[in-house]
Scaffold this motif. Sequence first.
Motif, PDB file in Angstrom:
ATOM      1  N   ARG A   1      -6.588  -3.960  16.107  1.00 21.96           N
ATOM      2  CA  ARG A   1      -6.575  -5.357  16.610  1.00 21.96           C
ATOM      3  C   ARG A   1      -7.991  -5.842  16.906  1.00 21.96           C
ATOM      4  O   ARG A   1      -8.343  -6.966  16.604  1.00 21.96           O
ATOM      5  CB  ARG A   1      -5.722  -5.468  17.877  1.00 21.96           C
ATOM      6  CG  ARG A   1      -4.237  -5.306  17.675  1.00 21.96           C
ATOM      7  CD  ARG A   1      -3.660  -6.499  16.999  1.00 21.96           C
ATOM      8  NE  ARG A   1      -3.813  -7.659  17.832  1.00 21.96           N
ATOM      9  CZ  ARG A   1      -2.938  -8.612  17.962  1.00 21.96           C
ATOM     10  NH1 ARG A   1      -1.817  -8.537  17.318  1.00 21.96           N
ATOM     11  NH2 ARG A   1      -3.174  -9.647  18.715  1.00 21.96           N
ATOM     12  N   ARG A   2      -8.815  -4.989  17.504  1.00 17.74           N
ATOM     13  CA  ARG A   2     -10.207  -5.366  17.784  1.00 17.74           C
ATOM     14  C   ARG A   2     -10.947  -5.677  16.496  1.00 17.74           C
ATOM     15  O   ARG A   2     -11.679  -6.655  16.403  1.00 17.74           O
ATOM     16  CB  ARG A   2     -10.929  -4.250  18.537  1.00 17.74           C
ATOM     17  CG  ARG A   2     -10.870  -4.389  20.028  1.00 17.74           C
ATOM     18  CD  ARG A   2     -11.894  -3.522  20.725  1.00 17.74           C
ATOM     19  NE  ARG A   2     -11.874  -2.131  20.320  1.00 17.74           N
ATOM     20  CZ  ARG A   2     -11.064  -1.204  20.833  1.00 17.74           C
ATOM     21  NH1 ARG A   2     -10.207  -1.531  21.774  1.00 17.74           N
ATOM     22  NH2 ARG A   2     -11.129   0.027  20.422  1.00 17.74           N
ATOM     23  N   ARG A   3     -10.745  -4.841  15.484  1.00 19.18           N
ATOM     24  CA  ARG A   3     -11.406  -5.050  14.199  1.00 19.18           C
ATOM     25  C   ARG A   3     -10.972  -6.379  13.582  1.00 19.18           C
ATOM     26  O   ARG A   3     -11.802  -7.135  13.068  1.00 19.18           O
ATOM     27  CB  ARG A   3     -11.101  -3.882  13.270  1.00 19.18           C
ATOM     28  CG  ARG A   3     -11.976  -3.823  12.062  1.00 19.18           C
ATOM     29  CD  ARG A   3     -11.872  -2.536  11.237  1.00 19.18           C
ATOM     30  NE  ARG A   3     -10.600  -1.846  11.260  1.00 19.18           N
ATOM     31  CZ  ARG A   3     -10.374  -0.687  11.912  1.00 19.18           C
ATOM     32  NH1 ARG A   3     -11.331  -0.109  12.599  1.00 19.18           N
ATOM     33  NH2 ARG A   3      -9.202  -0.121  11.879  1.00 19.18           N
ATOM     34  N   LEU A   4      -9.695  -6.703  13.668  1.00 23.47           N
ATOM     35  CA  LEU A   4      -9.198  -7.975  13.139  1.00 23.47           C
ATOM     36  C   LEU A   4      -9.791  -9.162  13.897  1.00 23.47           C
ATOM     37  O   LEU A   4     -10.182 -10.166  13.285  1.00 23.47           O
ATOM     38  CB  LEU A   4      -7.664  -8.023  13.196  1.00 23.47           C
ATOM     39  CG  LEU A   4      -6.928  -7.114  12.222  1.00 23.47           C
ATOM     40  CD1 LEU A   4      -5.433  -7.108  12.536  1.00 23.47           C
ATOM     41  CD2 LEU A   4      -7.174  -7.557  10.792  1.00 23.47           C
TER      42      LEU A   4
ATOM     43  N   HIS B   1     -12.663  -9.199  15.584  1.00 21.80           N
ATOM     44  CA  HIS B   1     -14.087  -9.275  15.268  1.00 21.80           C
ATOM     45  C   HIS B   1     -14.300  -9.908  13.902  1.00 21.80           C
ATOM     46  O   HIS B   1     -15.211 -10.718  13.708  1.00 21.80           O
ATOM     47  CB  HIS B   1     -14.726  -7.887  15.315  1.00 21.80           C
ATOM     48  CG  HIS B   1     -15.001  -7.408  16.695  1.00 21.80           C
ATOM     49  ND1 HIS B   1     -16.254  -7.069  17.128  1.00 21.80           N
ATOM     50  CD2 HIS B   1     -14.182  -7.209  17.752  1.00 21.80           C
ATOM     51  CE1 HIS B   1     -16.201  -6.680  18.397  1.00 21.80           C
ATOM     52  NE2 HIS B   1     -14.952  -6.754  18.791  1.00 21.80           N
ATOM     53  N   SER B   2     -13.456  -9.548  12.955  1.00 22.17           N
ATOM     54  CA  SER B   2     -13.557 -10.111  11.609  1.00 22.17           C
ATOM     55  C   SER B   2     -13.304 -11.616  11.625  1.00 22.17           C
ATOM     56  O   SER B   2     -14.033 -12.391  10.998  1.00 22.17           O
ATOM     57  CB  SER B   2     -12.557  -9.413  10.678  1.00 22.17           C
ATOM     58  OG  SER B   2     -12.589  -9.993   9.411  1.00 22.17           O
ATOM     59  N   ALA B   3     -12.284 -12.041  12.359  1.00 20.69           N
ATOM     60  CA  ALA B   3     -11.969 -13.474  12.446  1.00 20.69           C
ATOM     61  C   ALA B   3     -13.112 -14.237  13.111  1.00 20.69           C
ATOM     62  O   ALA B   3     -13.485 -15.335  12.679  1.00 20.69           O
ATOM     63  CB  ALA B   3     -10.667 -13.683  13.215  1.00 20.69           C
ATOM     64  N   TYR B   4     -13.720 -13.651  14.147  1.00 15.40           N
ATOM     65  CA  TYR B   4     -14.837 -14.303  14.824  1.00 15.40           C
ATOM     66  C   TYR B   4     -16.045 -14.392  13.891  1.00 15.40           C
ATOM     67  O   TYR B   4     -16.720 -15.420  13.826  1.00 15.40           O
ATOM     68  CB  TYR B   4     -15.202 -13.563  16.111  1.00 15.40           C
ATOM     69  CG  TYR B   4     -16.326 -14.230  16.857  1.00 15.40           C
ATOM     70  CD1 TYR B   4     -16.102 -15.384  17.587  1.00 15.40           C
ATOM     71  CD2 TYR B   4     -17.615 -13.724  16.808  1.00 15.40           C
ATOM     72  CE1 TYR B   4     -17.129 -16.022  18.264  1.00 15.40           C
ATOM     73  CE2 TYR B   4     -18.647 -14.350  17.482  1.00 15.40           C
ATOM     74  CZ  TYR B   4     -18.397 -15.495  18.206  1.00 15.40           C
ATOM     75  OH  TYR B   4     -19.409 -16.123  18.861  1.00 15.40           O
ATOM     76  N   ALA B   5     -16.324 -13.314  13.160  1.00 12.45           N
ATOM     77  CA  ALA B   5     -17.456 -13.316  12.219  1.00 12.45           C
ATOM     78  C   ALA B   5     -17.271 -14.395  11.159  1.00 12.45           C
ATOM     79  O   ALA B   5     -18.220 -15.108  10.811  1.00 12.45           O
ATOM     80  CB  ALA B   5     -17.600 -11.946  11.569  1.00 12.45           C
ATOM     81  N   GLU B   6     -16.051 -14.538  10.646  1.00 11.71           N
ATOM     82  CA  GLU B   6     -15.782 -15.583   9.653  1.00 11.71           C
ATOM     83  C   GLU B   6     -15.996 -16.970  10.254  1.00 11.71           C
ATOM     84  O   GLU B   6     -16.560 -17.852   9.608  1.00 11.71           O
ATOM     85  CB  GLU B   6     -14.367 -15.441   9.108  1.00 11.71           C
ATOM     86  CG  GLU B   6     -14.197 -14.247   8.198  1.00 11.71           C
ATOM     87  CD  GLU B   6     -12.769 -14.096   7.711  1.00 11.71           C
ATOM     88  OE1 GLU B   6     -12.009 -15.088   7.712  1.00 11.71           O
ATOM     89  OE2 GLU B   6     -12.415 -12.969   7.322  1.00 11.71           O
TER      90      GLU B   6
ATOM     91  N   CYS C   1     -19.752 -17.579  10.537  1.00 11.82           N
ATOM     92  CA  CYS C   1     -20.346 -17.871   9.225  1.00 11.82           C
ATOM     93  C   CYS C   1     -20.011 -19.295   8.798  1.00 11.82           C
ATOM     94  O   CYS C   1     -20.868 -20.006   8.263  1.00 11.82           O
ATOM     95  CB  CYS C   1     -19.849 -16.876   8.181  1.00 11.82           C
ATOM     96  SG  CYS C   1     -20.551 -15.228   8.373  1.00 11.82           S
TER      97      CYS C   1
END
Length: 70
Positions: free
Chosen positions: A44-47, A49-54, A57
């Motif tokens: 869940r943390r990885r998901l 973090h990925s959504a925040y990074a997107e 960007c």
Amino acid sequence: MEAAVAASVLDERQVVSEGRPGAGLAFRHPLVRLTCYEGLSAVRRRLLHSAYAEACCAAARRPWTRWPPI
């Protein structure tokens, strides 16, 4: 989410996303946010973090916007 809002852990707030105002959520206290974050699984943390990074960007491509709130 509804239970967290009802328990006054989260506040419903107005946020701006992609230049448009909309409904959003914010933790009432940083320690509550930290406790909830630490309770997330690694997946869940990885998901998240990925959504925040997107989102970051996408915001970087629009110089008139601010970084998305965490």
